[in-house]
Design an enzyme around this catalytic site. Structure first.
Site, PDB file in Angstrom:
ATOM      1  N   GLU A 210       0.842  -1.197   0.000  1.00  0.00           N
ATOM      2  CA  GLU A 210       0.000   0.000   0.000  1.00  0.00           C
ATOM      3  C   GLU A 210       0.882   1.253   0.000  1.00  0.00           C
ATOM      4  OE1 GLU A 210      -3.318   0.375  -0.479  1.00  0.00           O
ATOM      5  OE2 GLU A 210      -2.434   2.355  -0.678  1.00  0.00           O
TER       6      GLU A 210
ATOM      7  N   LEU B 230      -0.544   4.474   0.251  1.00  0.00           N
ATOM      8  CA  LEU B 230      -1.299   5.645   0.709  1.00  0.00           C
ATOM      9  C   LEU B 230      -0.492   6.427   1.737  1.00  0.00           C
ATOM     10  CD1 LEU B 230      -2.536   5.340   3.852  1.00  0.00           C
ATOM     11  CD2 LEU B 230      -4.023   3.723   2.745  1.00  0.00           C
TER      12      LEU B 230
ATOM     13  N   LYS C 111       8.264  -1.451  -2.443  1.00  0.00           N
ATOM     14  CA  LYS C 111       7.620  -0.684  -1.376  1.00  0.00           C
ATOM     15  C   LYS C 111       8.674  -0.068  -0.449  1.00  0.00           C
ATOM     16  CE  LYS C 111       4.946   0.998   1.634  1.00  0.00           C
ATOM     17  NZ  LYS C 111       4.204   2.220   1.432  1.00  0.00           N
TER      18      LYS C 111
ATOM     19  N   CYS D  21       6.278   4.773   9.341  1.00  0.00           N
ATOM     20  CA  CYS D  21       6.893   3.902   8.326  1.00  0.00           C
ATOM     21  C   CYS D  21       8.267   4.288   7.796  1.00  0.00           C
ATOM     22  CB  CYS D  21       5.925   3.737   7.171  1.00  0.00           C
ATOM     23  SG  CYS D  21       4.454   2.832   7.695  1.00  0.00           S
TER      24      CYS D  21
ATOM     25  N   LYS E 163       2.157  14.994  10.883  1.00  0.00           N
ATOM     26  CA  LYS E 163       1.865  15.862   9.753  1.00  0.00           C
ATOM     27  C   LYS E 163       0.432  16.334   9.932  1.00  0.00           C
ATOM     28  CE  LYS E 163       0.641  13.482   5.879  1.00  0.00           C
ATOM     29  NZ  LYS E 163       0.679  12.505   4.787  1.00  0.00           N
TER      30      LYS E 163
ATOM     31  N   ARG F 101       2.813   8.679  15.663  1.00  0.00           N
ATOM     32  CA  ARG F 101       3.926   7.726  15.684  1.00  0.00           C
ATOM     33  C   ARG F 101       5.165   8.353  15.040  1.00  0.00           C
ATOM     34  NH1 ARG F 101       0.934   2.505  13.246  1.00  0.00           N
ATOM     35  NH2 ARG F 101       0.018   4.129  11.962  1.00  0.00           N
TER      36      ARG F 101
HETATM   37  P1  NAD Z   1      -1.699  -0.192  12.675  1.00  0.00           P
HETATM   38  O1  NAD Z   1      -0.854  -0.471  13.840  1.00  0.00           O
HETATM   39  O2  NAD Z   1      -2.508   1.076  12.621  1.00  0.00           O
HETATM   40  O3  NAD Z   1      -2.749  -1.396  12.460  1.00  0.00           O
HETATM   41  C1  NAD Z   1      -2.394  -2.736  12.524  1.00  0.00           C
HETATM   42  C2  NAD Z   1      -3.517  -3.473  13.251  1.00  0.00           C
HETATM   43  O4  NAD Z   1      -3.277  -4.886  13.149  1.00  0.00           O
HETATM   44  C3  NAD Z   1      -3.600  -3.165  14.748  1.00  0.00           C
HETATM   45  O5  NAD Z   1      -4.865  -2.611  15.043  1.00  0.00           O
HETATM   46  C4  NAD Z   1      -3.386  -4.531  15.427  1.00  0.00           C
HETATM   47  O6  NAD Z   1      -4.147  -4.713  16.588  1.00  0.00           O
HETATM   48  C5  NAD Z   1      -3.811  -5.486  14.329  1.00  0.00           C
HETATM   49  N1  NAD Z   1      -3.302  -6.847  14.488  1.00  0.00           N
HETATM   50  C6  NAD Z   1      -2.042  -7.254  14.760  1.00  0.00           C
HETATM   51  N2  NAD Z   1      -1.980  -8.590  14.809  1.00  0.00           N
HETATM   52  C7  NAD Z   1      -3.229  -9.065  14.568  1.00  0.00           C
HETATM   53  C8  NAD Z   1      -3.814 -10.368  14.491  1.00  0.00           C
HETATM   54  N3  NAD Z   1      -3.076 -11.460  14.652  1.00  0.00           N
HETATM   55  N4  NAD Z   1      -5.123 -10.463  14.243  1.00  0.00           N
HETATM   56  C9  NAD Z   1      -5.888  -9.364  14.071  1.00  0.00           C
HETATM   57  N5  NAD Z   1      -5.396  -8.101  14.119  1.00  0.00           N
HETATM   58  C10 NAD Z   1      -4.090  -7.947  14.372  1.00  0.00           C
HETATM   59  O7  NAD Z   1      -0.754  -0.286  11.406  1.00  0.00           O
HETATM   60  P2  NAD Z   1      -0.928   0.463   9.999  1.00  0.00           P
HETATM   61  O8  NAD Z   1      -0.427   1.854  10.081  1.00  0.00           O
HETATM   62  O9  NAD Z   1      -2.291   0.209   9.470  1.00  0.00           O
HETATM   63  O10 NAD Z   1       0.141  -0.346   9.133  1.00  0.00           O
HETATM   64  C11 NAD Z   1      -0.080  -1.690   8.784  1.00  0.00           C
HETATM   65  C12 NAD Z   1       0.962  -2.091   7.764  1.00  0.00           C
HETATM   66  O11 NAD Z   1       0.817  -1.286   6.586  1.00  0.00           O
HETATM   67  C13 NAD Z   1       2.409  -1.906   8.214  1.00  0.00           C
HETATM   68  O12 NAD Z   1       3.187  -2.922   7.668  1.00  0.00           O
HETATM   69  C14 NAD Z   1       2.797  -0.575   7.595  1.00  0.00           C
HETATM   70  O13 NAD Z   1       4.186  -0.500   7.350  1.00  0.00           O
HETATM   71  C15 NAD Z   1       2.042  -0.590   6.296  1.00  0.00           C
HETATM   72  N6  NAD Z   1       1.695   0.724   5.748  1.00  0.00           N
HETATM   73  C16 NAD Z   1       1.238   1.700   6.568  1.00  0.00           C
HETATM   74  C17 NAD Z   1       0.857   2.927   6.022  1.00  0.00           C
HETATM   75  C18 NAD Z   1       0.347   4.052   6.878  1.00  0.00           C
HETATM   76  O14 NAD Z   1       0.136   5.124   6.345  1.00  0.00           O
HETATM   77  N7  NAD Z   1       0.131   3.869   8.160  1.00  0.00           N
HETATM   78  C19 NAD Z   1       0.913   3.126   4.642  1.00  0.00           C
HETATM   79  C20 NAD Z   1       1.376   2.075   3.836  1.00  0.00           C
HETATM   80  C21 NAD Z   1       1.753   0.882   4.406  1.00  0.00           C
HETATM   81  C1  UGA Z   2       4.449   7.797   3.624  1.00  0.00           C
HETATM   82  C2  UGA Z   2       4.469   7.714   2.098  1.00  0.00           C
HETATM   83  O1  UGA Z   2       4.243   9.018   1.565  1.00  0.00           O
HETATM   84  C3  UGA Z   2       3.391   6.761   1.589  1.00  0.00           C
HETATM   85  O2  UGA Z   2       3.492   6.627   0.171  1.00  0.00           O
HETATM   86  C4  UGA Z   2       3.583   5.394   2.249  1.00  0.00           C
HETATM   87  O3  UGA Z   2       2.552   4.512   1.844  1.00  0.00           O
HETATM   88  C5  UGA Z   2       3.545   5.549   3.752  1.00  0.00           C
HETATM   89  O4  UGA Z   2       4.586   6.484   4.162  1.00  0.00           O
HETATM   90  C6  UGA Z   2       3.822   4.280   4.485  1.00  0.00           C
HETATM   91  O5  UGA Z   2       4.376   3.353   3.942  1.00  0.00           O
HETATM   92  O6  UGA Z   2       3.464   4.302   5.654  1.00  0.00           O
HETATM   93  P1  UGA Z   2       3.012   9.091   5.422  1.00  0.00           P
HETATM   94  O7  UGA Z   2       4.088   8.669   6.355  1.00  0.00           O
HETATM   95  O8  UGA Z   2       1.606   8.856   5.806  1.00  0.00           O
HETATM   96  O9  UGA Z   2       3.206   8.358   4.003  1.00  0.00           O
HETATM   97  O10 UGA Z   2       3.127  10.640   5.125  1.00  0.00           O
HETATM   98  P2  UGA Z   2       4.075  11.551   4.204  1.00  0.00           P
HETATM   99  O11 UGA Z   2       3.228  12.553   3.554  1.00  0.00           O
HETATM  100  O12 UGA Z   2       4.963  10.756   3.341  1.00  0.00           O
HETATM  101  O13 UGA Z   2       4.941  12.297   5.291  1.00  0.00           O
HETATM  102  C7  UGA Z   2       5.917  11.617   6.065  1.00  0.00           C
HETATM  103  C8  UGA Z   2       6.701  12.623   6.886  1.00  0.00           C
HETATM  104  O14 UGA Z   2       7.533  13.409   6.043  1.00  0.00           O
HETATM  105  C9  UGA Z   2       5.828  13.617   7.654  1.00  0.00           C
HETATM  106  O15 UGA Z   2       6.372  13.841   8.925  1.00  0.00           O
HETATM  107  C10 UGA Z   2       5.874  14.870   6.810  1.00  0.00           C
HETATM  108  O16 UGA Z   2       5.649  16.050   7.530  1.00  0.00           O
HETATM  109  C11 UGA Z   2       7.309  14.787   6.292  1.00  0.00           C
HETATM  110  N1  UGA Z   2       7.513  15.545   5.036  1.00  0.00           N
HETATM  111  C12 UGA Z   2       6.853  15.177   3.911  1.00  0.00           C
HETATM  112  C13 UGA Z   2       8.401  16.603   5.025  1.00  0.00           C
HETATM  113  O17 UGA Z   2       9.017  16.939   6.039  1.00  0.00           O
HETATM  114  N2  UGA Z   2       8.593  17.276   3.841  1.00  0.00           N
HETATM  115  C14 UGA Z   2       7.950  16.939   2.696  1.00  0.00           C
HETATM  116  O18 UGA Z   2       8.188  17.611   1.655  1.00  0.00           O
HETATM  117  C15 UGA Z   2       7.059  15.860   2.735  1.00  0.00           C
END
Ligand code: NAD
Ligand code: UGA
Length: 471
Positions: free
Chosen positions: A172, A174, A227, A283, A346, A353
């Site tokens: 993902e 996003l 990724k 992340c 942000k 986190r």
């Molecule tokens: P998060 O911590 O918000 O959510 C993960 C959820 O999984 C938690 O609520 C936890 O309780 C649940 N969980 C864990 N083990 C479980 C199990 N065995 N059964 C059921 N539920 C269980 O994490 P997130 O931010 O959604 O990220 C999830 C993954 O996606 C990570 O690998 C992260 O790197 C990736 N990712 C995150 C973002 C982001 O913007 N947060 C964007 C892209 C990718």
């Molecule tokens: C980031 C990536 O943008 C997503 O594509 C990815 O899916 C995600 O991580 C993930 O794997 O979790 P996110 O962390 O939600 O998304 O937010 P960003 O907009 O990337 O910002 C990350 C950090 O960089 C923030 O603290 C933001 O303030 C900072 N940032 C971003 C800067 O300091 N300068 C910039 O120009 C852009």
């Protein structure tokens, strides 16, 4: 199995990725039942809360989609077992944080939640199931998942009925704060795998709203590695621009002008060149450290060092800002009130986190400051847990009296010596500085770590001002 045969989807993990992603899928597929499951009852209760202001995640546009789908074809529950059993496709969206102990501690991903989920799938799934990695994972994790599924299949305990699996990678991309638009209009959607039929089914699921040309197909390992690499490249740009911000301050250049000139080159592009207090979020740091770990594991130490420097520069930028605040305030913060504007990593999210605010506030607390914190979306308890002033079990620490959370900017700045802008919330761009200045102790400072301040009006109102990257 083709897309018309898909009747049930299960997503394990109702977090920042699982919740919004499944909500969007449910909105495009009214005839598919989407079950989002989690072990965290409190989180599931929040997803089911009648008051949409209480959803566990703040994302613009999410509440509208939840209203349309929840209770119709989108369900949130802790019923992992039966949701797995009925699912044709299972998305793994569980957390994959950095390991805190054991081999690879501080760098490698902790895959325990992935493994637990894979074992549950092996145990409860029925018939043929497509298992999709949505979480961000180290390269070759699909192999591990496949091995767990196969091992459980061949063990004597679960052989009473036939079941089979295809494992796909579908990372993902996003970003928080723009999750719904990113999901609905992604730059690309990536599917990695070697089972053509399973890939086609997943592709068809997304084709309901994503144009064909935006869907990229690769092998599993390229998908998993893409990724990590995408996040590393994005973070690298931020560290690059932040390194130059310090040079701008030292030389009289302006980071915004430099970023504009550099970003006008189409080969470089103008995105992700905003200098600030360093990147936060759950992340970037963990994914780069995971990349570093993988490089070292494969003996590529120079490559590992290269990427590690992105993280080193990031934490340097945060401490650099704390340290200059102390210096400008006569080298002591003892007993001074510092107003913190923004605690989320942000704007447009309640996520804290790895927020730069955490590291900077900890530095300021160490110097004896009293922090008055204002953030429109982050609650007090979250701040206290992040600053280690309270454990998640509600045990308060002695330093708790050093911080206060406020619901209005005016109350937050009362008697303060300085304001530190750490999150770029829109409301901070339109503050009436004349009014605010009257409430503060003199000389009063604004430290603008996001470069969003209208400097002229702040200076006119009597403030001393520091802005990141402005010499
Ligand atoms: P998060 O911590 O918000 O959510 C993960 C959820 O999984 C938690 O609520 C936890 O309780 C649940 N969980 C864990 N083990 C479980 C199990 N065995 N059964 C059921 N539920 C269980 O994490 P997130 O931010 O959604 O990220 C999830 C993954 O996606 C990570 O690998 C992260 O790197 C990736 N990712 C995150 C973002 C982001 O913007 N947060 C964007 C892209 C990718
Ligand atoms: C980031 C990536 O943008 C997503 O594509 C990815 O899916 C995600 O991580 C993930 O794997 O979790 P996110 O962390 O939600 O998304 O937010 P960003 O907009 O990337 O910002 C990350 C950090 O960089 C923030 O603290 C933001 O303030 C900072 N940032 C971003 C800067 O300091 N300068 C910039 O120009 C852009």
């Amino acid at each position: 199995m083709n897309i018309n045969q898909v009747k049930n989807i299960c997503c394990i993990g109702a977090g920042y990725v699982g919740g919004p992603t499944m909500t969007v899928i449910a909105n495009y597929w009214h005839n598919i039942k989407v079950n989002v499951v989690d072990i965290n009852q409190e989180r599931i209760n929040a997803w089911n809360d009648k008051d949409l202001n209480n959803l566990p995640i703040y994302e613009p546009g999410l509440d509208i989609l939840i209203k349309k789908t929840r209770g119709k074809n989108l369900f949130f529950s802790t019923d992992v077992e039966s949701s797995i059993a009925s699912a044709d496709i299972i998305f793994l969206s569980v957390n994959t944080p950095t390991k805190t102990k054991g081999f690879g501690a501080g760098q490698a991903s902790d895959l325990r939640w992935i493994e637990i989920s894979a074992r549950q799938i092996a145990k409860y799934a029925k018939g043929y199931t497509i298992v999709v990695e949505k979480s961000t994972l180290p390269v070759k994790t699909a192999e591990t998942i496949q091995q767990i599924l196969n091992a459980e299949l061949t063990s004597s305990i679960y052989t009473t009925e036939s079941k089979s699996f295809s494992v796909l990678s579908n990372p993902e991309f996003l970003a928080e704060g723009t999750a719904i638009t990113d999901l609905e209009k992604p730059d690309r959607l990536l599917i990695g795998g070697d089972d053509a039929n399973a890939i086609k089914t997943l592709e068809d699921l997304y084709k309901a709203w994503i144009p064909h040309e935006k869907i990229l197909k690769t092998n599993l390992w390229s998908s998993e590695l893409s990724k990590l690499t995408a996040n590393a490249f994005l973070a690298q740009r931020i560290s690059s621009i932040n390194s130059i911000s310090a040079l701008c301050e030292a030389t009289g250049a302006d980071i915004k002008e430099v970023a504009r000139a550099v970003g006008s080159d189409r080969r470089i592009g103008d995105k992700f060149l905003n200098s600030g207090p360093g990147f936060g979020g759950s992340c970037f740091k963990k994914d780069i450290l995971n990349l570093v770990y993988l490089c070292n594991y494969y003996g590529l130490h120079e490559v590992a060092n290269y990427w590690e420097s992105v993280v080193t520069l990031n934490s340097w930028q945060q401490h650099r800002i704390s340290s200059l605040i102390v210096n400008k305030l006569f080298r002591t913060l003892s007993g001074k009130r510092i107003a913190i504007f923004g605690f989320a990593f942000k704007s447009n999210t309640n996520d804290t986190r790895e927020s730069p605010a955490v590291s900077i506030c900890k530095d300021l607390l160490e110097e004896g400051a009293n922090l008055a914190i204002y953030d429109p979306k982050v609650n007090k308890r979250q701040i206290e847990v992040n600053l280690n002033l309270q454990s998640s079990r509600n045990i308060a620490n002695d330093n708790i009296s050093q911080i206060k959370k406020f619901e209005a900017i005016e109350d937050c700045v009362e008697g303060a010596d300085a304001i530190v802008i750490l999150t770029e919330w829109d409301e901070f761009k339109i503050v009436n500085w004349e009014k605010i200045s009257k409430l503060m102790r003199k000389p009063s400072w604004i430290f603008d770590a996001r470069g969003i301040l209208n400097q002229k009006s702040a200076i006119k109102a009597g403030f001393k001002v520091w802005s990141v990257g402005k010499g």
